[in-house]
Design a protein around this motif. Sequence first.
Motif, PDB file in Angstrom:
ATOM      1  N   ASP A  12       0.841  -1.185   0.000  1.00  0.00           N
ATOM      2  CA  ASP A  12       0.000   0.000   0.000  1.00  0.00           C
ATOM      3  C   ASP A  12       0.883   1.245   0.000  1.00  0.00           C
ATOM      4  O   ASP A  12       1.348   1.635   1.061  1.00  0.00           O
ATOM      5  CB  ASP A  12      -0.938  -0.001   1.204  1.00  0.00           C
ATOM      6  N   PRO A  13       1.143   1.876  -1.118  1.00  0.00           N
ATOM      7  CA  PRO A  13       0.654   1.551  -2.459  1.00  0.00           C
ATOM      8  C   PRO A  13       1.483   0.448  -3.113  1.00  0.00           C
ATOM      9  O   PRO A  13       2.629   0.212  -2.719  1.00  0.00           O
ATOM     10  CB  PRO A  13       0.837   2.870  -3.209  1.00  0.00           C
ATOM     11  N   CYS A  19       6.370   3.493  -8.194  1.00  0.00           N
ATOM     12  CA  CYS A  19       4.910   3.372  -8.101  1.00  0.00           C
ATOM     13  C   CYS A  19       4.241   3.687  -9.425  1.00  0.00           C
ATOM     14  O   CYS A  19       3.055   3.427  -9.598  1.00  0.00           O
ATOM     15  CB  CYS A  19       4.374   4.298  -7.017  1.00  0.00           C
TER      16      CYS A  19
END
Length: 77
Positions: free
Chosen positions: A23-24, A40
Amino acid sequence: MSNDAGEVYHPTPVVVLGVVPDDPPYRMVEINGELVGPACDIADVIRLAHRAGISEIDFDDPEVVRWVGGGRYKWVP
């Protein structure tokens, strides 16, 4: 079996590994065989490459970037 002494192995300079479900979510990036950090999104890959001295990246060229576990649009598990 032949051994072509003139053939040299050149690894792909940028390798984007599979998505890590966190997360993320993120993908680890290797540059010139060394882990350089998590990404990400595609912008993170560009930043990591620039930091490593690669100024231009053709994300569609498999001799420049190897996508493991999904292409450049795969950022979630």
